[in-house]
Write a protein that holds these residues in place. Structure first.
Motif, PDB file in Angstrom:
ATOM      1  N   ALA A 375       0.941  -1.337   0.068  1.00 38.60           N
ATOM      2  CA  ALA A 375      -0.050  -0.118  -0.042  1.00 38.60           C
ATOM      3  C   ALA A 375       1.033   1.287   0.113  1.00 38.60           C
ATOM      4  CB  ALA A 375      -0.872  -0.049   1.058  1.00 38.60           C
ATOM      5  N   GLU A 376       0.242   2.246  -0.240  1.00 39.68           N
ATOM      6  CA  GLU A 376       0.973   3.786  -0.286  1.00 39.68           C
ATOM      7  C   GLU A 376       0.195   4.269   0.553  1.00 39.68           C
ATOM      8  OE1 GLU A 376       1.642   7.745  -3.437  1.00 39.68           O
ATOM      9  OE2 GLU A 376       0.174   5.798  -4.083  1.00 39.68           O
ATOM     10  N   LEU A 377       1.254   4.977   1.460  1.00 33.28           N
ATOM     11  CA  LEU A 377       0.784   5.864   2.454  1.00 33.28           C
ATOM     12  C   LEU A 377       0.714   7.047   2.082  1.00 33.28           C
ATOM     13  CD1 LEU A 377       2.723   4.421   5.519  1.00 33.28           C
ATOM     14  CD2 LEU A 377       0.173   4.373   5.372  1.00 33.28           C
ATOM     15  N   LEU A 378      -0.507   7.885   2.058  1.00 31.17           N
ATOM     16  CA  LEU A 378      -0.835   9.140   1.831  1.00 31.17           C
ATOM     17  C   LEU A 378      -0.531  10.110   2.855  1.00 31.17           C
ATOM     18  CD1 LEU A 378      -3.670   8.486  -0.739  1.00 31.17           C
ATOM     19  CD2 LEU A 378      -1.200   8.747  -1.302  1.00 31.17           C
ATOM     20  N   VAL A 379      -1.209   9.722   3.925  1.00 33.74           N
ATOM     21  CA  VAL A 379      -0.907  10.504   5.451  1.00 33.74           C
ATOM     22  C   VAL A 379      -0.398   9.538   6.637  1.00 33.74           C
ATOM     23  CG1 VAL A 379      -2.141  11.966   7.213  1.00 33.74           C
ATOM     24  CG2 VAL A 379      -2.700  12.286   4.349  1.00 33.74           C
ATOM     25  N   ASP A 380       0.708   9.522   6.884  1.00 31.28           N
ATOM     26  CA  ASP A 380       1.154   8.854   8.152  1.00 31.28           C
ATOM     27  C   ASP A 380       1.270   9.523   9.288  1.00 31.28           C
ATOM     28  OD1 ASP A 380       1.949   6.462   9.297  1.00 31.28           O
ATOM     29  OD2 ASP A 380       3.878   6.452   8.484  1.00 31.28           O
ATOM     30  N   GLY A 381       0.275   9.825  10.002  1.00 31.68           N
ATOM     31  CA  GLY A 381      -0.006  10.675  11.027  1.00 31.68           C
ATOM     32  C   GLY A 381      -0.100  11.889  10.910  1.00 31.68           C
TER      33      GLY A 381
END
Length: 531
Positions: A375-381
């Motif tokens: 998966a691609e993290l677009l917002v990680d926190g």
């Protein structure tokens, strides 16, 4: 916002600033936070940040150096490190072994970047929702309510499509008095009438087609009919064209009635039917799956033996439906990484919402499973309290190569604490769903806050508020509510919005951005004892 008069509390009113005072934690004292505009505690925060970053560099910690993540075991009911009033950052955990399952940072890797600011995280979610053109379906009128128009709605005919009478009365031609004959006259729904000669009158009903050469319609109460002589007399001056709705008065054929992106309301349905539509071009509602994680959650009964009730499962479905989504029933997976992986790969939804497991504890499986799936993290926190461990990712479709950007469903990972999950809903899920559903972005607005609201030194805070009408000519304003800790729902249950409090806090009399709750404008307000 509109709504009932909120100026008179129905219960005891407490100091709104009680809402933002730290609550003692069983694990130790919580540092006092300085009032807005002060620098108390800032040096301590910076020192912790520096130590945390240094440890991450030399020790290979899997913790992010910039913000405290949810502690292991921190879920909907809290636990060690889940102090509802804790707005401070925590020191990192001991470094994780490089081969520990789920470890995402090796000792040789640079520390991960700090989380996005709250407004940038929200903007990223909005962009993701509008990344591709929305699909279009045609829905019959009785199924289109609540959907969003995929295309502008143009008139298929003139409205009205012929000259009609706006009132019950008499159609007259030329100057009076007017001769009339016996009979019911002209009724709605009948075919065209013959032309009306000068000096003649005929009874006419509202909505009936006006005969050619009619000068005006005289309301029944403004005329006197002499039945003996067969003559009609006007009791008021007659103006040419009065009480006649001419053809095309509302619109001409081809004219745009409502633009694309309009939510189909009952009034839009009525307009569409009047304009000749039997079906409407609409954007399909985004389909959402809800996955509830956590072995400590109960589906019914009272909490016992370290188990707590699942508050998010019953709450998220209705909330997401209020945002325009089509939602399946929540699935409870517990803390099972393989069950989570299978649920993600088997889902055919447009969006998957998970609860809990977004931090870096021993049973927080969301990050490792996303990594394994490519998966691609677009917002990680996000730099927001509560809710900073929230995330937004995009999953690949089955069989998609890892070398190409994922093109499957989106995933919004919500923290396990209930109010933190609400923060994630409004920060990530709401703007994402608006884009997927084709809804226009809501205009931000600001309101005066009538209390000093403490802020986090570095992060945005989302604080439940209630709108109040100004007294004695004063301005309308919002008041912050108590019970606003990450694990609490008592404050948000009484709120009609969330105030966006910038780092450092705000003083009383300051305007702040407000996020409306989806049901707030239609909800009668009872203040109770939450302020």
């Amino acid at each position: 916002m509109t709504g009932p008069d909120r100026s008179r509390p129905t219960g005891p009113v407490h100091d709104p600033t009680d809402a933002i005072r730290p609550v003692p934690d069983a694990t130790g004292p919580v540092p006092d936070l300085a009032p807005a505009g002060r620098g108390s505690g800032l040096a301590h925060e910076e020192a912790e940040r520096a130590v945390e970053q240094a440890l991450a560099l030399v020790g290979g910690s899997s913790r992010r150096p910039s913000l405290r993540r949810e502690a292991p075991g921190e879920g909907q009911g809290g636990g060690p490190g889940s102090d509802p009033g804790d707005l401070t950052e925590a020191l990192p955990e001991p470094p994780a072994p490089a081969d520990r399952p789920g470890s995402r940072v090796r000792s040789s890797a640079p520390p991960p970047p700090p989380p996005l600011s709250w407004d940038r995280a929200r903007a990223a979610a909005a962009r993701a929702g509008r990344a591709g053109p929305p699909a279009t379906i045609r829905l019959p009128l009785d199924r289109a309510l609540g959907h969003v128009l995929a295309e502008a709605l143009g008139a298929l005919t003139d409205l009205p499509s012929f000259d009609t009478s706006a009132m019950d009365g008499w159609a007259v031609a030329g100057p009076g008095p007017w001769a009339f004959g016996a009979g019911a006259g002209l009724l709605a729904g009948r075919g065209p009438a013959t032309a009306l000669p000068d000096g003649a009158a005929v009874r006419i009903a509202t909505g009936a087609r006006v005969p050619p050469d009619t000068t005006a319609v005289i309301r029944s109460e403004h005329a006197h009919a002499d039945e003996a002589k067969g003559l009609l007399h006007a009791l008021r001056p007659v103006v040419a064209g009065q009480d006649i709705r001419p053809r095309g008065q509302e619109c001409r054929s081809g004219e745009q009635l409502v633009p694309a992106g309009t939510v189909v309301t009952p009034a839009v349905l009525g307009l569409a039917a009047a304009a000749g539509y039997d079906a409407l071009p609409a954007v399909p509602r985004p389909r959402v799956d809800i996955l509830v994680l956590g072995d400590e959650l109960l589906a019914s009964g009272l909490p016992h033996d370290g188990l707590i009730r699942d508050a998010l499962g019953p709450m998220l479905g209705p909330w997401l439906r209020a945002l325009g989504a089509e939602v399946s029933g929540p699935r409870r997976l517990g803390d099972d990484a393989e069950a989570l992986r299978e649920a993600l790969t088997d889902s055919d939804a447009d969006l998957i919402v998970t609860t809990g497991g977004t931090a870096s504890g021993p049973v927080d499986h969301v990050h490792p499973v996303l990594d394994a799936l490519g998966a691609e993290l677009l917002v990680d926190g996000a730099a927001v309290r509560p809710g900073h461990p929230m995330l937004l990712a995009r999953l690949p479709v089955p069989g998609q190569s890892r070398g190409t950007p994922p093109d499957g469903p989106y995933l919004v990972g919500l923290p396990g604490n209930p109010l933190a999950a609400v923060s994630g809903l409004l920060t990530l899920a709401e703007p994402l769903l608006a884009g997927l559903a084709g809804r226009p972005a809501l205009d931000a607005y600001r309101a005066l806050v009538h209390a000093e609201v403490h802020g986090h030194p570095h992060d945005t805070r989302l604080v439940p508020v209630v709108h109040r009408a100004g007294r004695a000519g004063g301005r309308d304003h919002v008041a912050p509510l108590r019970y606003n800790g990450p694990a609490m729902l008592r404050g948000i249950a009484a709120a009609d919005g969330l105030a966006v409090v910038p780092p450092g806090g705000v003083r009383s009399g300051t305007e702040v951005e407000i996020l409306d709750l989806p049901w707030a404008p239609a909800t009668p307000w009872t203040e109770g004892c939450f302020t």
